[in-house]
Design a protein around this motif. Sequence first.
Motif: not given
Length: 285
Positions: A154-158
């Motif tokens: 989810k950090h990568a999605v951000e």
Amino acid sequence: MGTIKGKALVTGASSGIGREAARRMAQEGFQVIASARRKDRLDELAKENSNILPRPLDLSDAQELEKFCQELSSLSEPISVLINNAGFSVRGAVEDVSLTSIRNLFEVNLFALIRVTQACLPGMRRLRKGTIVNLSSIVGKFPFPTSGPYSATKHAVESISDALRMEVRPFGIRVVTIRPGVIATEFNDVANRLTSDLLSRTDLDYKPVYQAYGAAMGRLFSNISIPGPDLIANLILEAVLSDSPKAVYSAGPLVDEILGQRARLDDAAFYLFMSEKTGLKDLKI
Ligand SMILES: NC(=O)c1ccc[n+]([C@@H]2O[C@H](COP(=O)([O-])OP(=O)(O)OC[C@H]3O[C@@H](n4cnc5c(N)ncnc54)[C@H](OP(=O)(O)O)[C@@H]3O)[C@@H](O)[C@H]2O)c1
């Protein structure tokens, strides 16, 4: 029947947030391609509204994904709204989760999201408009213990969303990140099912870590009612229908409080606060 507002794609439409978002988009007059692995669920959903077109797909299957992306590229009317919602979590301390599981998590939560986005962008650029809504999570800003791999996706999605937002703004394409807290869907059951053997296979050292964390979470959520997926589907609709959507929408229990602390405190103070919140601050093993 009213005029069709445009073509939308919702991934993960067989349950939870995605199903609710697909329903709401169809009611709003979009023609919605509803995608997920469970065909029976998608067929049920399509019976509710003739604007919903079921499209079974396993996002972790590279060949299936590529075939789907070719279909998207050759649509006569391009997708103008993309809701990248499909996702799941596995639980476990970083030491306990196999690389195979972590790779699979990234395939679905991140790489498929990127690939589907790439397949939709040429059509959106032709239209000189479009909205891409990416489902992150409160843990896309900071992890909880035992959520390291999921939080990393989810950090990568951000990050992908933040970069893309700037890149495609000149074409009239908007990129929105949605950051839910805990929402009552099948999400928890799926994570539990995938990692139900965690306590039995972990090293003795980790048992008190899992237990203290589990007890702290029980205390944290004991007096909180967990909202249903409509809370997040409403935000998605708000973003899609807005003339100037926000970059990020957050909602859910404790989200404002913890994101507020993240913004206020420096890293050391924030992770001390989180260690306390999650029952691990004074644990010595
Ligand atoms: N619920 C929460 O507390 C929460 C909090 C923060 C963020 N989120 C995020 O919100 C999004 C939606 O989750 P939810 O809460 O609605 O969970 P959910 O009810 O479990 O729904 C997840 C959806 O993703 C689909 N999916 C999972 N693996 C897939 C695969 N390999 N290929 C295609 N589709 C797949 C599932 O469909 P099939 O199983 O039929 O394939 C299902 O439709 C996720 O990105 C999640 O990370 C949820």
